[in-house]
Design an enzyme around this catalytic site. Structure first.
Site, PDB file in Angstrom:
ATOM      1  N   ASP A  36     -19.204  20.028  91.813  1.00 60.18           N
ATOM      2  CA  ASP A  36     -18.311  20.856  93.395  1.00 60.18           C
ATOM      3  C   ASP A  36     -19.171  21.459  93.832  1.00 60.18           C
ATOM      4  O   ASP A  36     -19.083  22.634  92.531  1.00 60.18           O
ATOM      5  CB  ASP A  36     -17.154  21.005  93.095  1.00 60.18           C
ATOM      6  CG  ASP A  36     -15.560  19.519  93.652  1.00 60.18           C
ATOM      7  OD1 ASP A  36     -14.897  19.205  92.271  1.00 60.18           O
ATOM      8  OD2 ASP A  36     -16.197  18.499  94.502  1.00 60.18           O
ATOM      9  N   HIS A  64     -20.743  17.421  96.812  1.00 55.50           N
ATOM     10  CA  HIS A  64     -20.003  18.050  97.727  1.00 55.50           C
ATOM     11  C   HIS A  64     -20.503  19.589  97.751  1.00 55.50           C
ATOM     12  O   HIS A  64     -19.620  20.165  97.295  1.00 55.50           O
ATOM     13  CB  HIS A  64     -18.584  17.988  96.470  1.00 55.50           C
ATOM     14  CG  HIS A  64     -17.815  18.154  97.885  1.00 55.50           C
ATOM     15  ND1 HIS A  64     -16.272  18.625  97.075  1.00 55.50           N
ATOM     16  CD2 HIS A  64     -17.763  18.732  99.115  1.00 55.50           C
ATOM     17  CE1 HIS A  64     -15.281  18.833  98.503  1.00 55.50           C
ATOM     18  NE2 HIS A  64     -16.243  18.760  99.417  1.00 55.50           N
ATOM     19  N   GLY A 120      -6.838  21.227  90.113  1.00 57.68           N
ATOM     20  CA  GLY A 120      -4.928  21.546  89.492  1.00 57.68           C
ATOM     21  C   GLY A 120      -4.798  21.646  90.775  1.00 57.68           C
ATOM     22  O   GLY A 120      -3.335  22.104  90.684  1.00 57.68           O
ATOM     23  N   GLY A 135      -8.337  16.222  95.313  1.00 57.28           N
ATOM     24  CA  GLY A 135      -7.768  16.634  95.086  1.00 57.28           C
ATOM     25  C   GLY A 135      -5.989  16.149  95.033  1.00 57.28           C
ATOM     26  O   GLY A 135      -5.052  16.041  95.910  1.00 57.28           O
TER      27      GLY A 135
HETATM   28  C1  DX5 Z   1     -11.443  20.903  95.434  1.00 57.27           C
HETATM   29  C2  DX5 Z   1     -12.655  20.459  94.561  1.00 57.27           C
HETATM   30  C3  DX5 Z   1     -11.208  20.471  93.393  1.00 57.27           C
HETATM   31  C4  DX5 Z   1     -11.517  18.977  92.205  1.00 57.27           C
HETATM   32  C5  DX5 Z   1     -10.550  18.232  91.917  1.00 57.27           C
HETATM   33  O1  DX5 Z   1     -11.256  22.042  95.647  1.00 57.27           O
HETATM   34  O2  DX5 Z   1     -12.511  19.624  95.059  1.00 57.27           O
HETATM   35  O3  DX5 Z   1     -10.201  19.497  94.351  1.00 57.27           O
HETATM   36  O4  DX5 Z   1     -12.891  18.775  93.093  1.00 57.27           O
HETATM   37  O5  DX5 Z   1      -9.576  18.872  91.799  1.00 57.27           O
HETATM   38  P1  DX5 Z   1      -8.483  18.088  90.777  1.00 57.27           P
HETATM   39  O6  DX5 Z   1      -8.722  18.955  89.803  1.00 57.27           O
HETATM   40  O7  DX5 Z   1      -7.472  18.470  91.802  1.00 57.27           O
HETATM   41  O8  DX5 Z   1      -8.383  16.834  90.442  1.00 57.27           O
HETATM   42 ZN    ZN Z   2     -14.595  17.763  95.316  1.00 59.40          ZN
END
Ligand code: DX5
Ligand code: ZN
Length: 219
Positions: free
Chosen positions: A36, A67, A148, A179
């Protein structure tokens, strides 16, 4: 391609032991690594950039699913390609400040998997014109910026629309969710048509990574 494909988000990993974390999720049987990238402009957080992607590249043979939650992803594209990304996903929202079709063409031209992502507040119609250019559609199930957060079940309408689009054309479009994905929400997303699960917190906060990954797969 495995079903479902599990892609742990390194955003939730222990950055001070990243090589060990990569070993642990590899042993846990994950399929890709999800990175990310956040610039503090497109989203209200800053994570890491191409240098970290290159460092991760040296540690693993797993495909790197990058991403880009950043402005001007087209400008930074060469650096992420150079760093070893296998898939690059950009955002459709105006705030990403790029020509989406042109950026997707550039990713495809580099023999890299091309992805497009939409935030919870962005309607499915915004991405529909681009679906035939994509290898994957990343449907955000939280507002991007932080791990989170809680899964937003109302996003499943978009997952179903993507599934119906794919099935009507017998297309090879992968549908990825990101997410709040845990053992329970993963099954909801899979039932609605997703096939790639991005999970950060539910894997990296677990005591047993292999068990956490198995539960995401529905075992
Ligand atoms: C965007 C990020 C998050 C992360 C995963 O905020 O892309 O969504 O990848 O987050 P969680 O901890 O919710 O799996
Ligand atoms: Zn992501």
């Amino acid at each position: 391609m495995p079903f479902p494909l599990v892609a742990p988000s390194l955003l939730a990993a222990d950055f001070s032991h990243l090589a060990d974390e990569i070993r642990r999720v590899e042993s846990a049987g994950v399929d890709w690594l999800h990175l990310d990238i956040m610039d503090g402009h497109f989203v209200d957080n800053i994570s890491f950039g191409p240098a970290l992607v290159a460092a991760v590249r040296k540690q693993t043979q797993l495909p790197l699913d990058v991403h880009l939650m950043i402005e001007h992803p087209d400008h930074y594209l060469p650096r992420f390609l150079e760093a070893g990304a296998n898939a690059i996903t950009v955002h459709i929202e105006q705030e990403a400040k790029h020509d989406v079709a042109s950026t997707l063409r550039a990713i495809n031209a580099a023999n890299c998997r091309a992805g497009l992502s939409l935030n919870p507040s962005t309607p499915f119609e915004a991405v529909e014109p681009f679906l035939s250019e994509l290898d994957l559609l990343l449907i955000m199930t939280v507002h991007p910026g932080f791990g989170g957060q809680s899964f937003r079940p109302e996003m499943m309408g978009k997952v179903r629309r993507a599934r119906d689009w794919r099935n009507a054309r017998n297309a090879s479009l992968d549908i990825e969710v990101d997410g709040g994905i845990n053992a329970d929400t993963a099954q909801i997303a899979l039932e609605n048509g997703a096939n790639i699960l991005v999970a950060g917190t539910s894997i990296f906060r677990a005591t047993d990574y292999r068990h956490a990954v198995s539960r995401l797969r529905g075992f």
